[in-house]
Design an enzyme around this catalytic site. Sequence first.
Site, PDB file in Angstrom:
ATOM      1  N   ILE A 150       0.883  -1.179   0.000  1.00 28.40           N
ATOM      2  CA  ILE A 150       0.000   0.000   0.000  1.00 28.40           C
ATOM      3  C   ILE A 150       0.912   1.218   0.000  1.00 28.40           C
ATOM      4  O   ILE A 150       1.877   1.279   0.768  1.00 28.40           O
ATOM      5  CB  ILE A 150      -0.993  -0.005   1.181  1.00 28.40           C
ATOM      6  CG1 ILE A 150      -1.889   1.253   1.144  1.00 28.40           C
ATOM      7  CG2 ILE A 150      -0.310  -0.151   2.523  1.00 28.40           C
ATOM      8  CD1 ILE A 150      -3.108   1.165   2.057  1.00 28.40           C
ATOM      9  N   VAL A 152       1.109   5.621  -0.971  1.00 30.32           N
ATOM     10  CA  VAL A 152       0.611   6.914  -1.463  1.00 30.32           C
ATOM     11  C   VAL A 152       1.840   7.764  -1.769  1.00 30.32           C
ATOM     12  O   VAL A 152       2.749   7.874  -0.932  1.00 30.32           O
ATOM     13  CB  VAL A 152      -0.290   7.601  -0.405  1.00 30.32           C
ATOM     14  CG1 VAL A 152      -0.657   9.013  -0.842  1.00 30.32           C
ATOM     15  CG2 VAL A 152      -1.551   6.774  -0.160  1.00 30.32           C
ATOM     16  N   GLY A 160      -5.751  11.847   3.708  1.00 32.93           N
ATOM     17  CA  GLY A 160      -6.873  10.907   3.747  1.00 32.93           C
ATOM     18  C   GLY A 160      -6.894   9.899   2.612  1.00 32.93           C
ATOM     19  O   GLY A 160      -7.780   9.050   2.555  1.00 32.93           O
ATOM     20  N   PHE A 161      -5.901   9.970   1.701  1.00 33.93           N
ATOM     21  CA  PHE A 161      -5.946   9.059   0.551  1.00 33.93           C
ATOM     22  C   PHE A 161      -5.554   7.622   0.934  1.00 33.93           C
ATOM     23  O   PHE A 161      -6.112   6.665   0.405  1.00 33.93           O
ATOM     24  CB  PHE A 161      -5.044   9.566  -0.577  1.00 33.93           C
ATOM     25  CG  PHE A 161      -5.446  10.916  -1.090  1.00 33.93           C
ATOM     26  CD1 PHE A 161      -6.759  11.155  -1.468  1.00 33.93           C
ATOM     27  CD2 PHE A 161      -4.529  11.946  -1.199  1.00 33.93           C
ATOM     28  CE1 PHE A 161      -7.150  12.402  -1.940  1.00 33.93           C
ATOM     29  CE2 PHE A 161      -4.905  13.202  -1.669  1.00 33.93           C
ATOM     30  CZ  PHE A 161      -6.222  13.430  -2.035  1.00 33.93           C
ATOM     31  N   ASN A 186       5.246  -1.529   7.772  1.00 29.77           N
ATOM     32  CA  ASN A 186       6.444  -0.741   8.036  1.00 29.77           C
ATOM     33  C   ASN A 186       6.220  -0.033   9.372  1.00 29.77           C
ATOM     34  O   ASN A 186       5.142   0.528   9.607  1.00 29.77           O
ATOM     35  CB  ASN A 186       6.575   0.283   6.895  1.00 29.77           C
ATOM     36  CG  ASN A 186       7.804   1.132   7.008  1.00 29.77           C
ATOM     37  OD1 ASN A 186       8.135   1.620   8.081  1.00 29.77           O
ATOM     38  ND2 ASN A 186       8.480   1.296   5.900  1.00 29.77           N
ATOM     39  N   ASN A 188       7.091   2.722  10.433  1.00 32.49           N
ATOM     40  CA  ASN A 188       6.748   4.149  10.288  1.00 32.49           C
ATOM     41  C   ASN A 188       5.254   4.365  10.070  1.00 32.49           C
ATOM     42  O   ASN A 188       4.757   5.477  10.254  1.00 32.49           O
ATOM     43  CB  ASN A 188       7.497   4.764   9.098  1.00 32.49           C
ATOM     44  CG  ASN A 188       8.985   4.734   9.311  1.00 32.49           C
ATOM     45  OD1 ASN A 188       9.446   4.945  10.424  1.00 32.49           O
ATOM     46  ND2 ASN A 188       9.734   4.437   8.264  1.00 32.49           N
ATOM     47  N   TYR A 193      -2.090   2.959  10.800  1.00 26.66           N
ATOM     48  CA  TYR A 193      -2.958   1.789  10.904  1.00 26.66           C
ATOM     49  C   TYR A 193      -3.758   1.805  12.197  1.00 26.66           C
ATOM     50  O   TYR A 193      -4.943   1.462  12.208  1.00 26.66           O
ATOM     51  CB  TYR A 193      -2.124   0.508  10.791  1.00 26.66           C
ATOM     52  CG  TYR A 193      -1.492   0.369   9.431  1.00 26.66           C
ATOM     53  CD1 TYR A 193      -2.258   0.488   8.280  1.00 26.66           C
ATOM     54  CD2 TYR A 193      -0.127   0.134   9.285  1.00 26.66           C
ATOM     55  CE1 TYR A 193      -1.685   0.387   7.025  1.00 26.66           C
ATOM     56  CE2 TYR A 193       0.452   0.030   8.030  1.00 26.66           C
ATOM     57  CZ  TYR A 193      -0.336   0.157   6.905  1.00 26.66           C
ATOM     58  OH  TYR A 193       0.224   0.054   5.660  1.00 26.66           O
TER      59      TYR A 193
HETATM   60  C1  LIG Z   1       1.216   4.848   5.081  1.00 27.98           C
HETATM   61  C2  LIG Z   1       0.470   5.581   3.989  1.00 27.98           C
HETATM   62  C3  LIG Z   1      -0.107   4.593   2.969  1.00 27.98           C
HETATM   63  C4  LIG Z   1      -0.679   6.385   4.626  1.00 27.98           C
HETATM   64  O1  LIG Z   1      -1.343   7.107   3.609  1.00 27.98           O
HETATM   65  P1  LIG Z   1      -1.752   8.631   3.866  1.00 27.98           P
HETATM   66  O2  LIG Z   1      -2.519   9.084   2.687  1.00 27.98           O
HETATM   67  O3  LIG Z   1      -0.544   9.397   4.221  1.00 27.98           O
HETATM   68  O4  LIG Z   1      -2.691   8.458   5.140  1.00 27.98           O
HETATM   69  P2  LIG Z   1      -3.977   9.294   5.532  1.00 27.98           P
HETATM   70  O5  LIG Z   1      -3.801  10.713   5.135  1.00 27.98           O
HETATM   71  O6  LIG Z   1      -5.176   8.589   5.019  1.00 27.98           O
HETATM   72  O7  LIG Z   1      -3.864   9.162   7.097  1.00 27.98           O
HETATM   73  C5  LIG Z   1      -4.846   8.649   7.931  1.00 27.98           C
HETATM   74  C6  LIG Z   1      -4.451   8.971   9.351  1.00 27.98           C
HETATM   75  O8  LIG Z   1      -3.198   8.372   9.703  1.00 27.98           O
HETATM   76  C7  LIG Z   1      -2.260   9.374  10.067  1.00 27.98           C
HETATM   77  N1  LIG Z   1      -0.955   9.017   9.504  1.00 27.98           N
HETATM   78  C8  LIG Z   1      -0.677   8.703   8.229  1.00 27.98           C
HETATM   79  N2  LIG Z   1       0.623   8.379   8.087  1.00 27.98           N
HETATM   80  C9  LIG Z   1       1.171   8.534   9.320  1.00 27.98           C
HETATM   81  C10 LIG Z   1       2.487   8.368   9.831  1.00 27.98           C
HETATM   82  N3  LIG Z   1       3.512   7.978   9.042  1.00 27.98           N
HETATM   83  N4  LIG Z   1       2.675   8.599  11.137  1.00 27.98           N
HETATM   84  C11 LIG Z   1       1.659   9.008  11.929  1.00 27.98           C
HETATM   85  N5  LIG Z   1       0.389   9.162  11.504  1.00 27.98           N
HETATM   86  C12 LIG Z   1       0.148   8.932  10.218  1.00 27.98           C
HETATM   87  C13 LIG Z   1      -2.794  10.658   9.471  1.00 27.98           C
HETATM   88  O9  LIG Z   1      -2.368  11.788  10.213  1.00 27.98           O
HETATM   89  C14 LIG Z   1      -4.287  10.468   9.555  1.00 27.98           C
HETATM   90  O10 LIG Z   1      -4.774  10.774  10.809  1.00 27.98           O
HETATM   91  P3  LIG Z   1      -6.033  11.769  10.972  1.00 27.98           P
HETATM   92  O11 LIG Z   1      -7.162  11.089  10.248  1.00 27.98           O
HETATM   93  O12 LIG Z   1      -6.224  11.857  12.441  1.00 27.98           O
HETATM   94  O13 LIG Z   1      -5.593  13.028  10.323  1.00 27.98           O
HETATM   95  C15 LIG Z   1       1.385   6.620   3.259  1.00 27.98           C
HETATM   96  O14 LIG Z   1       1.822   7.580   4.189  1.00 27.98           O
HETATM   97  C16 LIG Z   1       2.576   5.979   2.570  1.00 27.98           C
HETATM   98  O15 LIG Z   1       2.450   5.500   1.446  1.00 27.98           O
HETATM   99  N6  LIG Z   1       3.736   5.985   3.203  1.00 27.98           N
HETATM  100  C17 LIG Z   1       4.943   5.474   2.587  1.00 27.98           C
HETATM  101  C18 LIG Z   1       4.883   3.993   2.284  1.00 27.98           C
HETATM  102  C19 LIG Z   1       4.438   3.149   3.459  1.00 27.98           C
HETATM  103  O16 LIG Z   1       4.881   3.345   4.587  1.00 27.98           O
HETATM  104  N7  LIG Z   1       3.546   2.211   3.147  1.00 27.98           N
HETATM  105  C20 LIG Z   1       2.993   1.328   4.132  1.00 27.98           C
HETATM  106  C21 LIG Z   1       3.833   0.102   4.232  1.00 27.98           C
HETATM  107  S1  LIG Z   1       3.208  -0.902   5.531  1.00 27.98           S
END
Ligand SMILES: CC(C)(COP(=O)(O)OP(=O)(O)OC[C@H]1O[C@@H](n2cnc3c(N)ncnc32)[C@H](O)[C@@H]1OP(=O)(O)O)[C@@H](O)C(=O)NCCC(=O)NCCS
Length: 222
Positions: A150, A152, A160-161, A186, A188, A193
């Site tokens: 997954i 973004v 929120g994506f 991950n 981070n 989640y």
């Molecule tokens: C992890 C990932 C998919 C989340 O997608 P995103 O679009 O950033 O997440 P959202 O905007 O939908 O976030 C939803 C909630 O989680 C929180 N959040 C997202 N990423 C976060 C992070 N790294 N640390 C802390 N909080 C986080 C947001 O603040 C949000 O909270 P809110 O609703 O209270 O504002 C994206 O950040 C990403 O692709 N990261 C790099 C790759 C990765 O780590 N993939 C996952 C592998 S397991």
Amino acid sequence: MAAAAAAREQNTVPETSAVGDPIFSRVRLATSSDVPFIHKLIYEMAVFEGQTHLFSATESGLTSTLFNSPPFQSVTVFLLEISPSPFPSTVSPDFTPFVKTHNLDLPIEDPERDNFTPDISNDVVVAGFVLFFPNYLGFLSTHGLYIEDIYVREPYRGKGFGSMLLSAVAKQAVKMGYGRIEWVANVNALKFYEQMGVRILQKLRVCRLTGDALQAYDMVNI
Ligand SMILES: CC(C)(COP(=O)(O)OP(=O)(O)OC[C@H]1O[C@@H](n2cnc3c(N)ncnc32)[C@H](O)[C@@H]1OP(=O)(O)O)[C@@H](O)C(=O)NCCC(=O)NCCS
């Protein structure tokens, strides 16, 4: 926005272009024509995780291994797209895309947008994806969905994506009567989640047999 597309066609668009407010998102089923974008997204993920030394995927490899069966029966990819214009509403027997409108405080600056634009005439940008497939849950005597990737893209994070992508997979699992979705996280991303109601299992570890260690089994007498 037609002007922006025309400017890009004439190569007069600035290197960094912004997606303004409001913006529109869509989560749809990917198809084989999306492979170049899926390949680039997986590569970006490998860069993000500092694992490019483990990356050997090719577009032809993806083409020959994805989309060989109907959606949800094997590997399935949802693509996240962003547009400055509303997406047309479409209904499909396989999967009706989710569309959403977002009002952002600031426009999104995406220096890579030209590398992620499927059709330069309509300003749609590919911003992320989720790749998953069915697994089987003996404890529940039913299927689940396993999320392999997954992701973004950086300019689109924290809006929120990611929640949209994960929710789309969870909604599909419920629709199919499946018992669980599961993935390896991950560290981070754990906060992300947790905010989505996910339980993180402390006692389990990821086990991986790959590369030479896997190939060595070819010589093992069982
Ligand atoms: C992890 C990932 C998919 C989340 O997608 P995103 O679009 O950033 O997440 P959202 O905007 O939908 O976030 C939803 C909630 O989680 C929180 N959040 C997202 N990423 C976060 C992070 N790294 N640390 C802390 N909080 C986080 C947001 O603040 C949000 O909270 P809110 O609703 O209270 O504002 C994206 O950040 C990403 O692709 N990261 C790099 C790759 C990765 O780590 N993939 C996952 C592998 S397991």
